[in-house]
Scaffold this motif. Structure first.
Motif, PDB file in Angstrom:
ATOM      1  N   ARG A 849       0.837  -1.199   0.000  1.00 33.55           N
ATOM      2  CA  ARG A 849       0.000   0.000   0.000  1.00 33.55           C
ATOM      3  C   ARG A 849       0.869   1.245   0.000  1.00 33.55           C
ATOM      4  NH1 ARG A 849      -2.901   3.392   3.819  1.00 33.55           N
ATOM      5  NH2 ARG A 849      -4.963   3.961   2.978  1.00 33.55           N
ATOM      6  N   PHE A 850       0.460   2.206  -0.819  1.00 28.56           N
ATOM      7  CA  PHE A 850       1.154   3.486  -0.907  1.00 28.56           C
ATOM      8  C   PHE A 850       0.150   4.602  -0.717  1.00 28.56           C
ATOM      9  CE2 PHE A 850       2.302   7.031  -3.887  1.00 28.56           C
ATOM     10  CZ  PHE A 850       3.316   7.575  -3.097  1.00 28.56           C
ATOM     11  N   VAL A 851       0.391   5.460   0.265  1.00 29.42           N
ATOM     12  CA  VAL A 851      -0.459   6.630   0.491  1.00 29.42           C
ATOM     13  C   VAL A 851      -0.038   7.714  -0.501  1.00 29.42           C
ATOM     14  CG1 VAL A 851      -1.139   8.394   2.137  1.00 29.42           C
ATOM     15  CG2 VAL A 851      -0.778   6.045   2.913  1.00 29.42           C
ATOM     16  N   ASN A 852      -0.974   8.194  -1.284  1.00 27.82           N
ATOM     17  CA  ASN A 852      -0.667   9.138  -2.360  1.00 27.82           C
ATOM     18  C   ASN A 852      -0.211  10.485  -1.787  1.00 27.82           C
ATOM     19  OD1 ASN A 852      -0.415  10.390  -4.808  1.00 27.82           O
ATOM     20  ND2 ASN A 852      -2.628  10.494  -5.227  1.00 27.82           N
ATOM     21  N   VAL A 853       0.979  10.902  -2.162  1.00 29.30           N
ATOM     22  CA  VAL A 853       1.523  12.181  -1.687  1.00 29.30           C
ATOM     23  C   VAL A 853       1.537  13.232  -2.796  1.00 29.30           C
ATOM     24  CG1 VAL A 853       2.967  11.081   0.057  1.00 29.30           C
ATOM     25  CG2 VAL A 853       3.887  11.443  -2.245  1.00 29.30           C
ATOM     26  N   TYR A 854       1.019  12.866  -3.979  1.00 29.77           N
ATOM     27  CA  TYR A 854       1.088  13.772  -5.121  1.00 29.77           C
ATOM     28  C   TYR A 854      -0.179  14.623  -5.217  1.00 29.77           C
ATOM     29  CZ  TYR A 854       4.896  10.663  -6.511  1.00 29.77           C
ATOM     30  OH  TYR A 854       6.055   9.920  -6.540  1.00 29.77           O
ATOM     31  N   ASP A 855       0.011  15.885  -5.554  1.00 32.44           N
ATOM     32  CA  ASP A 855      -1.119  16.800  -5.725  1.00 32.44           C
ATOM     33  C   ASP A 855      -1.671  16.768  -7.143  1.00 32.44           C
ATOM     34  OD1 ASP A 855      -0.901  17.702  -3.092  1.00 32.44           O
ATOM     35  OD2 ASP A 855       0.610  19.198  -3.649  1.00 32.44           O
ATOM     36  N   ASN A 856      -0.903  16.210  -8.062  1.00 34.77           N
ATOM     37  CA  ASN A 856      -1.306  16.135  -9.463  1.00 34.77           C
ATOM     38  C   ASN A 856      -1.229  14.688  -9.928  1.00 34.77           C
ATOM     39  OD1 ASN A 856      -1.551  19.060  -9.948  1.00 34.77           O
ATOM     40  ND2 ASN A 856       0.676  19.066  -9.583  1.00 34.77           N
ATOM     41  N   PRO A 857      -1.789  14.375 -11.081  1.00 36.43           N
ATOM     42  CA  PRO A 857      -1.637  13.013 -11.611  1.00 36.43           C
ATOM     43  C   PRO A 857      -0.160  12.618 -11.674  1.00 36.43           C
ATOM     44  CG  PRO A 857      -3.252  14.207 -12.891  1.00 36.43           C
ATOM     45  CD  PRO A 857      -2.639  15.208 -11.949  1.00 36.43           C
TER      46      PRO A 857
END
Length: 951
Positions: A849-857
Motif C-alpha cells: 500500500r502506498f499513500v498518495n503524496v502527489y497533488d497532481n496526476p
C-alpha cells in the motif's frame, strides 16, 4: 559451471591454512560473556577441555547479505591467518559489466574512455601495461544502491556518484583499479586482484575524511566474461551472523580485548545471495548457485564445509518447496557438506516452519532467549531459558531440529548501528559454529573417520538431536517449540564418538517419511501427520522409504535389509506393528492408531513413533521418527462465546488455545481480562488457521481491566490459535480470564442496476443483534493476469489520479507457484526509479500500500521481484494482480431505516441508491464499495465488498 568453480577453488585451497600447520598461538581463554553466549550450550567447557578444537581445519560458508572482512573480529582466525578466505556475489547486485576502453588524450594526458557510460579516466599511464594491450572499463553507479540500506557510499548526501573501474590482463594475472574517490584519476588507486588470491580489499573514500568508510569491498574479476563483481555487505545481517559463527577478538581495541564467536579458529567464505536494492531479498537462482559453489568447495579440498544460512520465507506447503527438494538432493551427493538453516521467524503459532527450513536433511534451528543474554541485553531476570515468541514452530513438519541462542552482540559494518540482533538468524550460525568445533575435535582424534564420511550431515544431525536437552517442563514447551531440545556441544561429541564405536555412523541411512496431508489435501505428502479439525481420525498410514545416494549400485539397494522396533512416546498414539522389516528400496507402510478417548480435552497433542534397530547405545540410535500432531479445538456455545476463567500462567509459561471458527462467522474478538487487581503480565498473538500471525495481543495496561483485538476483514473459517505467554521476568504468576466471541451477521449484496444496490442481511446468532448498516463506494479497481518467467521482473505502470487517496496492489499466487520461490518482493517506485514503498511477500496472497503524496496526476510503477529457486528460463509462475485505487468514500443514501434490529435467522432486505454522477474513472476499471454492519458501540461486526458494473 561446476568445473569452472572447482578449477578456481584450487587457488583457494593453496592459500588456506593446512590442518594444524600453524597451531602456535596460546589456547583460547574460557569465555563466559553473554554477548555471544558460550555457557548456554556448554561451549565454554568444551573449549576449555579441547582448546585446539576451536574450528580450525573447518570452513564455514555464510550465505547471506555478504560479509565485511574489514571489521575487527572478522580479520583473523585464532591462528593469525586471514579469517575470510573467499567472497562471491550471486545476487547480481555487485555486477559491473566491462567493455573495451578507448585510449585517448585529454589536455595532453593519456586517458581511457568508457564510450558506453560516457566516463573518462586519467592516470592510465601510471597503471601496469596489459599483456594484450586491452583495457577493460566499467562503472559502478551509486544510484543502484539508492533503494537500499546504504544509498550513499561516499558520504556526499546523494546517490549519484559514478566510480570508474579499469581491469586488464598482466603477466601476474588479472588486475583491476577502482576510482574509489571518484576523482576521475586512477594514479592514486591501488591494484586489486580477485579477493581469494591476495585478500585485497578497498573502501569508497568519504567526502568527510573524519568519518569511517561505510563498508569494506572486494572484487572478483572475470575478464573472459567481461565482468567484475564487487562484493560488499550493505545489509549488516551477513557480517553479524559471521561473527556469531566464527568471530575472533570481536570489538578489540588496544586497551580492551574482544570476545569470540563460537568457532574462532574456523575460516569463512562469504556467498552473497541478496540484493539490497529490493530489500535484501534473494534473486532468481542466487541461493541455488551459492549452494553449488559451497558443494564444489566441499568436493575439491579436504576441509569440512559447514554452510550457515539465515535466509528463508514463510511456507505455504511445508516440505514441498523447490528449494527444499534441491537441498535434500544436494546433501545426498555431497558427503563433506553440512547445512544449517534458520527455522523462520513466523512464530509463535504451530506449523509455522519457513522455507527452505522444512527440507528434511538440513539442520533447522529455532531461537532461544537464554538467561544470560536476557539479563545483560534485555534487563530481564528469567528463571529459565525461554523460546523467543517469533521462533517458528513445527507440526506439519518435524522442525525445528533443535534450538540455540537467538540473540547476540556481533560484528556489523560501519554503516550499521545494530550490534545486537535477535532471530532464528542468530541461532543458525551458533549451531554452524558448534558443528565446526565438533569437526575440529574429530579431525584431531579421528581424521580417517572424517575423511571417510563417517560423520556426515545425517550423522551430525542425529547426534545433535540425540544429545540435545529438553527445556524446563515448567514453561509448558513441547517438541513443537524446541525440536529435540537445546544444543549441547559436549554431549554431541560424546554421541558422535558413541555412534562411531557402535558402527551406527557407518550404517545410518536417510529415510523419506511421507503421509497424506489433511491440511492441503491428499495429493500432497508431508513428513508428519498433522490434523487440525474438529474430528480426529482413528488411524494414519506412513510411507517410509530408504534413500540411497546415487553412487550406491542398484544391486546393493536391492540387498538392503533392516529390522526396526517401534515405540510410541504418547499414550494416545500406538503403532499397529511392533517390528517392521525394511527390505530393498521399496520401504514399508506403517499404520498408527489414535486413541480418541484420550484426545478430548482441547489443546495440542504431539507424539511420535520412534524406530530403532539397536538399543545398545547411551544415545538413541534412531533410524526414523513418525511425528503426529493433533489439534483439538474449543467450540463456541450457542451464543458464540468461549470463556475460560481463572487461567494462571507462571512467569515465562506458554499456553495455546485453539477454537473452531465456523464459516458463517463475520467477526472475531479475543480478550484477556484481568482478575480483580491480580498481576496480568500476559501477551501473545492471534494466529490464523495456516499458522500466520494475524495480530499481536498486548497485555492489559496497568490502569486497564482488559485488552482485546478484533478480526473482521480477513476472517476465514478454520481452527484459529491464540498463543499467550506470561512475561518471563515477572515476579508473580499472572491470573486472567480468556474470552473469545464471534459474530454471525452475513451480508449478501446485489447490484440490481447501476443505480440500485440491494442486500440481504441475516443474523445467525442465537440472540437479537442491534446496530446500523452503511454502504459506500470506496475505491476503483482493475485485475491483471500475467505470466512471469524466471529471471524477469514484472513491471506494471500505474497512473495515480490527484483524487486517489492511496494505492493498494494485491498479488495472488497459487500455493504451488508460491513454493517455487526463495524470496518475493513487491515495490512501488516513482518515475525516477526511487523506492516509494517495499513489501516482502510471506504468503500466496500479499498486498502493498502506498499513500498518495502527489497533488497532481503521477506515474508510478509496481514491480514484482520473484526470486525463483530454479533459474531455468522455462520456469514460470502465474500472477493475478489486483490494482486498487482508494478514493474519498462516497456514502450511499437509502430511503430505509438503516438502524436495524436483526432477529435470529430472519432475513432483512435493504436498498441503497448509487449516484449516477460518480467521478469518471479510466476505461477497464470498476468501482468497488463495501457494506458494513456496526453494533451500537460502533464495533465492526461484518463487512462485505461489492462491485458496481459499468454498462
Amino acid at each position: 559451471m561446476i568445473r569452472l568453480i572447482i578449477s578456481l577453488l584450487t587457488l583457494l585451497v593453496a592459500s588456506a591454512v593446512p590442518l594444524w600447520a600453524q597451531d602456535v598461538l596460546p589456547p583460547i581463554k574460557r569465555d563466559k560473556l553473554s554477548f555471544i553466549s558460550k555457557v548456554t550450550c556448554g561451549i565454554d567447557a568444551f573449549l576449555e577441555k579441547y582448546p585446539e578444537a576451536d574450528g580450525r581445519g573447518v570452513i564455514i560458508v555464510i550465505l547471506d547479505t555478504g560479509v565485511d572482512m574489514g571489521i575487527e573480529g572478522l580479520k583473523r582466525t585464532s591462528l593469525g591467518t586471514p579469517k575470510v578466505i573467499d567472497v562471491q556475489d550471486f545476487s547480481g547486485s555487485g555486477n559491473v559489466p566491462l567493455t573495451v576502453g578507448k585510449l585517448d588524450t585529454l589536455r595532453g594526458r593519456v586517458c581511457l574512455q568508457d564510450t558506453v557510460n560516457k566516463v573518462t579516466l586519467l592516470g592510465i599511464d601510471a597503471l601496469p601495461q596489459p599483456i594484450d594491450c586491452t583495457y577493460f572499463v566499467g562503472v559502478f553507479k551509486e544510484a543502484r544502491l539508492q533503494n537500499g540500506e546504504v544509498p550513499d557510499v561516499d558520504g556526499d548526501g546523494k546517490s549519484e556518484t559514478v566510480f570508474g573501474i579499469v581491469a586488464m590482463r598482466t603477466k601476474d594475472g588479472a588486475l583491476a583499479f577502482v576510482d574509489a574517490n571518484a576523482d576521475g584519476n586512477l594514479s592514486d588507486e591501488k591494484p586489486l586482484r580477485t579477493y581469494r588470491e591476495c585478500f585485497d580489499t578497498f573502501t569508497f573514500v568519504q567526502k568527510d575524511t573524519t568519518k569511517l568508510p561505510v563498508m569494506t569491498c572486494a572484487l572478483n574479476i572475470f575478464l573472459d566474461k567481461r565482468l567484475i563483481v564487487i562484493h560488499f555487505d550493505d545489509g549488516a545481517h551477513g557480517s553479524h551472523v559471521a561473527g556469531i559463527a566464527a568471530g575472533y577478538n570481536i570489538y578489540a581495541t588496544p586497551t580492551q580485548p574482544g570476545y569470540n564467536g563460537i568457532a574462532p579458529g574456523a575460516e569463512l567464505v562469504s556467498l552473497k545471495i541478496s540484493d539490497g536494492a529490493i530489500g535484501q531479498l534473494t534473486t532468481t537462482g542466487s541461493m541455488k548457485r551459492a549452494y553449488e559453489y559451497a558443494a564444489a568447495l566441499a568436493g575439491s579440498q579436504p576441509k569440512p564445509v559447514v554452510v550457515s544460512m539465515s535466509f528463508g520465507v514463510a511456507s505455504e506447503i511445508e516440505a514441498n518447496a523447490d528449494m527444499e527438494r534441491y537441498l535434500d538432493s544436494l546433501l545426498e551427493v555431497t558427503p563433506n557438506l553440512y547445512v544449517v538453516v534458520s527455522n523462520g521467524n513466523e512464530g509463535p503459532g504451530i506449523s509455522s516452519t519457513g522455507l527452505p527450513a522444512a527440507a528434511s536433511r538440513v539442520i533447522s534451528v529455532g531461537a532461544l532467549l537464554n538467561r544470560d543474554i536476557a539479563r545483560d541485553a534485555y534487563n530481564s531476570e528469567q528463571k529459565e531459558h525461554s523460546i523467543w515468541n517469533f521462533s517458528s514452530r513445527g507440526a506439519e513438519t518435524p522442525k525445528p531440529d533443535l534450538v540455540a541462542p537467538g540473540s547476540a552482540y556481533s560484528t556489523v559494518p560501519n554503516h550499521s548501528q545494530m550490534p545486537l540482533m535477535s532471530g532464528t538468524s542468530m541461532a543458525a550460525p551458533h549451531v554452524a559454529g558448534a558443528i565446526a568445533l565438533l569437526l575440529s575435535a574429530l579431525l584431531k582424534e579421528d581424521p580417517e573417520g572424517v575423511r571417510a564420511g563417517l560423520y556426515s550431515q545425517r550423522v551430525m544431525k542425529q547426534a545433535l538431536r540425540a544429545s540435545a536437552r529438553p527445556l524446563a517442563a515448567s514453561l509448558a514447551y513441547s517438541e513443537l517449540d524446541y525440536g529435540a531440545g537445546l544444543l549441547d556441544v559436549p554431549r554431541a561429541l560424546e554421541a558422535l564418538r558413541a555412534y562411531r564405536k557402535s558402527g551406527f555412523s557407518a550404517r545410518l541411512v536417510d529415510y523419506r517419511v511421507r503421509v497424506a496431508s489433511s491440511v492441503h489435501g491428499t495429493d500432497y505428502g508431508t513428513p508428519a501427520a498433522y490434523h487440525r479439525s474438529t474430528v480426529i481420525p482413528e488411524a494414519e498410514v506412513f510411507q517410509v522409504t530408504p534413500i540411497f545416494p546415487p553412487k550406491v549400485p542398484l544391486h546393493e539397494q536391492e540387498r538392503f535389509f533392516r529390522v526396526v522396533s517401534l515405540r510410541s512416546t504418547a499414550s494416545w498414539l500406538r503403532p499397529v506393528q511392533r517390528n517392521v522389516i525394511l527390505r530393498g528400496k521399496e520401504g514399508a507402510s506403517i499404520r498408527v492408531l489414535y486413541d480418541r478417548s484420550k484426545l478430548k480435552k482441547p489443546g495440542v497433542y504431539h507424539g511420535k513413533v520412534i524406530a530403532t534397530a539397536s538399543q545398545n547405545s547411551k544415545f538413541p540410535e534412531v533410524e526414523f521418527e513418525l511425528h503426529n500432531t493433533m489439534v483439538v479445538p474449543y467450540l463456541f456455545d450457542h451464543q458464540g462465546w468461549l470463556t475460560l476463567e481463572r487461567e494462571t500462567l507462571r512467569p515465562g509459561e506458554i499456553r495455546r488455545y485453539f477454537f473452531a471458527v465456523p464459516s458463517d462467522a463475520s467477526a472475531l474478538t479475543v480478550s484477556i481480562v484481568r482478575q480483580g487487581k491480580q498481576p496480568c503480565e500476559v501477551s501473545g498473538a492471534l494466529v490464523t488457521p495456516r499458522g500466520a500471525v494475524a495480530m499481536p495481543i498486548s497485555a492489559p495496561a496497568d490502569d486497564e481491566q482488559e485488552s482485546n483485538v478484533s478480526l473482521t476483514r480477513e476472517l476465514e473459517a478454520g481452527i484459529y490459535e491464540v498463543v499467550l505467554q506470561a512475561e518471563s521476568g515477572a515476579r508473580q504468576p499472572s491470573c486472567f480470564t480468556f474470552e473469545v466471541a464471534i459474530e454471525r451477521v452475513s451480508i449478501n449484496p446485489t447490484v440490481v442496476t447501476p443505480a440500485l444496490l440491494r442486500a440481504k442481511v441475516v443474523n445467525t446468532n442465537s440472540e437479537t443483534v442491534r446496530g446500523s448498516l452503511s454502504a459506500r463506494i470506496s475505491s476503483y479497481v482493475k485485475t491483471h493476469f500475467d505470466t512471469l518467467y524466471a529471471g524477469q521482473i514484472y513491471r506494471l505502470p500505474i497512473l495515480l489520479s490527484e483524487k486517489d487517496v492511496a494505492l493498494t496492489v494485491k498479488l495472488m499466487l497459487t500455493k504451488e507457484d508460491y513454493n517455487k520461490n526463495t524470496d518475493i518482493g513487491l515495490l512501488i517506485l516513482d518515475s525516477l526509479g526511487r523506492k516509494l514503498v517495499a513489501q516482502p511477500v510471506d504468503a500466496a496472497t500479499k498486498s502493498i500500500r502506498f499513500v498518495n503524496v502527489y497533488d497532481n496526476p503521477a506515474q508510478v510503477f509496481f514491480e514484482v521481484h520473484y526470486g525463483f529457486a530454479d533459474d531455468s528460463p522455462r520456469n514460470f509462475v502465474r500472477l493475478c494482480i489486483e490494482e486498487i485505487h482508494a478514493i474519498q468514500p462516497v456514502t450511499l443514501s437509502s430511503q430505509m431505516n438503516l438502524s436495524v434490529e436483526l432477529l435470529p435467522f430472519v432475513p432483512v432486505m435493504l436498498e441503497w441508491q448509487i449516484p449516477n454522477d460518480l467521478p469518471q474513472i479510466p476505461r477497464g476499471y470498476t468501482y468497488r464499495g463495501d457494506l458494513r454492519f456496526e453494533d451500537l458501540f460502533n464495533q465492526l461486526k461484518s463487512i462485505q465488498s461489492f462491485l458496481v458494473p459499468r454498462y
